[in-house]
Design a protein around this motif. Structure first.
Motif, PDB file in Angstrom:
ATOM      1  N   THR A  61       0.771  -1.176  -0.021  1.00 41.25           N
ATOM      2  CA  THR A  61       0.039  -0.100  -0.011  1.00 41.25           C
ATOM      3  C   THR A  61       0.881   1.270  -0.023  1.00 41.25           C
ATOM      4  OG1 THR A  61      -0.318  -0.228   2.302  1.00 41.25           O
ATOM      5  CG2 THR A  61      -1.970  -1.053   1.160  1.00 41.25           C
ATOM      6  N   LYS A  62       2.095   1.184   0.526  1.00 40.60           N
ATOM      7  CA  LYS A  62       2.993   2.518   0.106  1.00 40.60           C
ATOM      8  C   LYS A  62       3.180   2.996  -1.290  1.00 40.60           C
ATOM      9  CE  LYS A  62       6.176   1.835   3.971  1.00 40.60           C
ATOM     10  NZ  LYS A  62       7.631   1.769   4.327  1.00 40.60           N
ATOM     11  N   ASP A  63       3.058   2.138  -2.157  1.00 41.75           N
ATOM     12  CA  ASP A  63       3.155   2.437  -3.554  1.00 41.75           C
ATOM     13  C   ASP A  63       1.976   3.051  -4.183  1.00 41.75           C
ATOM     14  OD1 ASP A  63       5.811   1.800  -3.359  1.00 41.75           O
ATOM     15  OD2 ASP A  63       5.470  -0.367  -4.293  1.00 41.75           O
ATOM     16  N   LYS A  64       0.948   2.457  -3.497  1.00 44.71           N
ATOM     17  CA  LYS A  64      -0.549   3.169  -4.002  1.00 44.71           C
ATOM     18  C   LYS A  64      -1.122   4.329  -3.386  1.00 44.71           C
ATOM     19  CE  LYS A  64      -1.392  -1.691  -5.849  1.00 44.71           C
ATOM     20  NZ  LYS A  64      -2.402  -2.933  -5.582  1.00 44.71           N
ATOM     21  N   ASN A  65      -2.054   4.942  -3.743  1.00 46.08           N
ATOM     22  CA  ASN A  65      -2.908   5.616  -2.920  1.00 46.08           C
ATOM     23  C   ASN A  65      -3.627   4.737  -1.792  1.00 46.08           C
ATOM     24  OD1 ASN A  65      -4.462   7.335  -1.816  1.00 46.08           O
ATOM     25  ND2 ASN A  65      -5.411   8.151  -3.872  1.00 46.08           N
ATOM     26  N   TYR A  66      -3.319   5.000  -0.516  1.00 51.80           N
ATOM     27  CA  TYR A  66      -3.618   4.182   0.572  1.00 51.80           C
ATOM     28  C   TYR A  66      -5.014   4.303   0.956  1.00 51.80           C
ATOM     29  CZ  TYR A  66      -3.425   2.450   5.268  1.00 51.80           C
ATOM     30  OH  TYR A  66      -3.951   1.734   6.559  1.00 51.80           O
ATOM     31  N   LYS A  67      -5.711   5.313   0.462  1.00 57.82           N
ATOM     32  CA  LYS A  67      -7.220   5.473   0.485  1.00 57.82           C
ATOM     33  C   LYS A  67      -7.683   4.537  -0.563  1.00 57.82           C
ATOM     34  CE  LYS A  67     -10.968   8.755   0.703  1.00 57.82           C
ATOM     35  NZ  LYS A  67     -11.576   9.980   0.687  1.00 57.82           N
ATOM     36  N   ASP A  68      -7.330   4.476  -1.666  1.00 60.06           N
ATOM     37  CA  ASP A  68      -7.894   3.714  -2.618  1.00 60.06           C
ATOM     38  C   ASP A  68      -7.714   2.137  -2.287  1.00 60.06           C
ATOM     39  OD1 ASP A  68      -8.739   6.019  -3.955  1.00 60.06           O
ATOM     40  OD2 ASP A  68      -7.102   5.966  -5.367  1.00 60.06           O
ATOM     41  N   ALA A  69      -6.620   1.971  -2.092  1.00 59.54           N
ATOM     42  CA  ALA A  69      -6.160   0.470  -1.586  1.00 59.54           C
ATOM     43  C   ALA A  69      -7.244  -0.141  -0.766  1.00 59.54           C
ATOM     44  CB  ALA A  69      -4.695   0.405  -1.269  1.00 59.54           C
ATOM     45  N   LEU A  70      -7.479   0.710   0.063  1.00 59.32           N
ATOM     46  CA  LEU A  70      -8.500   0.092   1.412  1.00 59.32           C
ATOM     47  C   LEU A  70      -9.933   0.533   1.126  1.00 59.32           C
ATOM     48  CD1 LEU A  70      -6.011   0.401   4.383  1.00 59.32           C
ATOM     49  CD2 LEU A  70      -6.324  -1.553   2.916  1.00 59.32           C
ATOM     50  N   ASP A  71     -10.268   1.270   0.027  1.00 57.90           N
ATOM     51  CA  ASP A  71     -11.655   1.173  -0.331  1.00 57.90           C
ATOM     52  C   ASP A  71     -12.467  -0.074  -0.331  1.00 57.90           C
ATOM     53  OD1 ASP A  71     -14.044   2.322  -0.979  1.00 57.90           O
ATOM     54  OD2 ASP A  71     -13.460   2.671  -2.960  1.00 57.90           O
ATOM     55  N   PRO A  72     -13.547  -0.173   0.498  1.00 62.92           N
ATOM     56  CA  PRO A  72     -14.188  -1.237   0.830  1.00 62.92           C
ATOM     57  C   PRO A  72     -15.054  -1.616  -0.404  1.00 62.92           C
ATOM     58  CG  PRO A  72     -14.729   0.072   2.523  1.00 62.92           C
ATOM     59  CD  PRO A  72     -13.893   0.866   1.904  1.00 62.92           C
ATOM     60  N   VAL A  73     -15.569  -0.613  -1.185  1.00 60.77           N
ATOM     61  CA  VAL A  73     -16.541  -0.585  -2.303  1.00 60.77           C
ATOM     62  C   VAL A  73     -15.587  -1.324  -3.365  1.00 60.77           C
ATOM     63  CG1 VAL A  73     -17.935   0.548  -4.167  1.00 60.77           C
ATOM     64  CG2 VAL A  73     -18.103   1.050  -1.580  1.00 60.77           C
ATOM     65  N   LYS A  74     -14.147  -0.804  -3.563  1.00 58.60           N
ATOM     66  CA  LYS A  74     -13.458  -1.304  -4.458  1.00 58.60           C
ATOM     67  C   LYS A  74     -13.314  -2.770  -4.416  1.00 58.60           C
ATOM     68  CE  LYS A  74      -8.931  -0.371  -6.476  1.00 58.60           C
ATOM     69  NZ  LYS A  74      -7.742   0.326  -6.549  1.00 58.60           N
ATOM     70  N   LEU A  75     -12.771  -3.097  -3.099  1.00 62.71           N
ATOM     71  CA  LEU A  75     -12.369  -4.414  -2.692  1.00 62.71           C
ATOM     72  C   LEU A  75     -13.725  -5.322  -3.025  1.00 62.71           C
ATOM     73  CD1 LEU A  75     -10.491  -3.741   0.715  1.00 62.71           C
ATOM     74  CD2 LEU A  75      -9.623  -4.453  -1.805  1.00 62.71           C
ATOM     75  N   ILE A  76     -14.993  -4.964  -2.535  1.00 63.73           N
ATOM     76  CA  ILE A  76     -15.990  -5.680  -2.824  1.00 63.73           C
ATOM     77  C   ILE A  76     -16.135  -6.105  -4.362  1.00 63.73           C
ATOM     78  CG2 ILE A  76     -18.638  -5.919  -2.672  1.00 63.73           C
ATOM     79  CD1 ILE A  76     -18.279  -4.539  -0.022  1.00 63.73           C
ATOM     80  N   ARG A  77     -16.039  -4.834  -5.213  1.00 67.20           N
ATOM     81  CA  ARG A  77     -16.302  -5.142  -6.594  1.00 67.20           C
ATOM     82  C   ARG A  77     -15.222  -5.825  -7.107  1.00 67.20           C
ATOM     83  NH1 ARG A  77     -17.599   1.075  -7.499  1.00 67.20           N
ATOM     84  NH2 ARG A  77     -19.953   0.893  -7.288  1.00 67.20           N
ATOM     85  N   GLU A  78     -13.878  -5.877  -6.726  1.00 66.05           N
ATOM     86  CA  GLU A  78     -12.927  -6.732  -7.499  1.00 66.05           C
ATOM     87  C   GLU A  78     -13.238  -8.135  -7.003  1.00 66.05           C
ATOM     88  OE1 GLU A  78      -9.225  -5.394  -5.715  1.00 66.05           O
ATOM     89  OE2 GLU A  78      -9.025  -3.593  -6.997  1.00 66.05           O
ATOM     90  N   ASP A  79     -13.663  -8.542  -5.506  1.00 69.02           N
ATOM     91  CA  ASP A  79     -14.163  -9.780  -5.207  1.00 69.02           C
ATOM     92  C   ASP A  79     -15.275 -10.375  -6.190  1.00 69.02           C
ATOM     93  OD1 ASP A  79     -13.606 -12.035  -3.549  1.00 69.02           O
ATOM     94  OD2 ASP A  79     -15.428 -11.537  -2.566  1.00 69.02           O
ATOM     95  N   ARG A  80     -16.113  -9.459  -6.401  1.00 66.83           N
ATOM     96  CA  ARG A  80     -17.401 -10.103  -7.197  1.00 66.83           C
ATOM     97  C   ARG A  80     -16.775 -10.443  -8.708  1.00 66.83           C
ATOM     98  NH1 ARG A  80     -21.910  -5.771  -5.239  1.00 66.83           N
ATOM     99  NH2 ARG A  80     -22.315  -6.777  -3.297  1.00 66.83           N
ATOM    100  N   GLU A  81     -15.834  -9.552  -9.092  1.00 68.11           N
ATOM    101  CA  GLU A  81     -15.404 -10.042 -10.495  1.00 68.11           C
ATOM    102  C   GLU A  81     -14.613 -11.181 -10.828  1.00 68.11           C
ATOM    103  OE1 GLU A  81     -13.730  -6.279 -11.683  1.00 68.11           O
ATOM    104  OE2 GLU A  81     -15.434  -5.178 -11.755  1.00 68.11           O
ATOM    105  N   ARG A  82     -13.971 -11.603  -9.700  1.00 69.18           N
ATOM    106  CA  ARG A  82     -13.214 -12.855  -9.576  1.00 69.18           C
ATOM    107  C   ARG A  82     -13.981 -14.316 -10.178  1.00 69.18           C
ATOM    108  NH1 ARG A  82      -9.859 -13.484  -4.327  1.00 69.18           N
ATOM    109  NH2 ARG A  82     -10.627 -11.573  -3.596  1.00 69.18           N
TER     110      ARG A  82
END
Length: 82
Positions: A61-82
């Motif tokens: 998460t150091k290399d990425k925007n920390y807020k975006d890396a731990l955004d729950p909405v983004k994580l849920i969407r990524e999980d659903r797309e798997r």
């Protein structure tokens, strides 16, 4: 050598120790010592694994925007797309 007395040990745990001791042809005391040794090693390895995972997450998460890396909405969407 020190001794240990455990009070209010649930009967089901005591029965499991007896069964394990009989299966391994050990005394109850010997089996209890082995079980404690295994449990302590497992706890150490779990803590070490969690620490390594935590450090890995921090590095990722150091290399990425920390807020975006731990955004729950983004994580849920990524999980659903798997």
């Amino acid at each position: 050598m020190p001794s240990l007395q455990v009070r209010d040990l649930p009967d089901y745990i005591y029965q499991q120790i007896i069964q394990l001791a009989e299966a391994e042809r050990r005394s109850i005391a010997q089996e209890t010592i082995i079980l404690l040794e295994k449990a302590l090693q497992l706890e150490k390895s779990n803590k070490k694994r969690r620490s390594l995972l935590f450090n890995h997450i921090i590095q990722e998460t150091k290399d990425k925007n920390y807020k975006d890396a731990l955004d729950p909405v983004k994580l849920i969407r990524e999980d659903r797309e798997r």
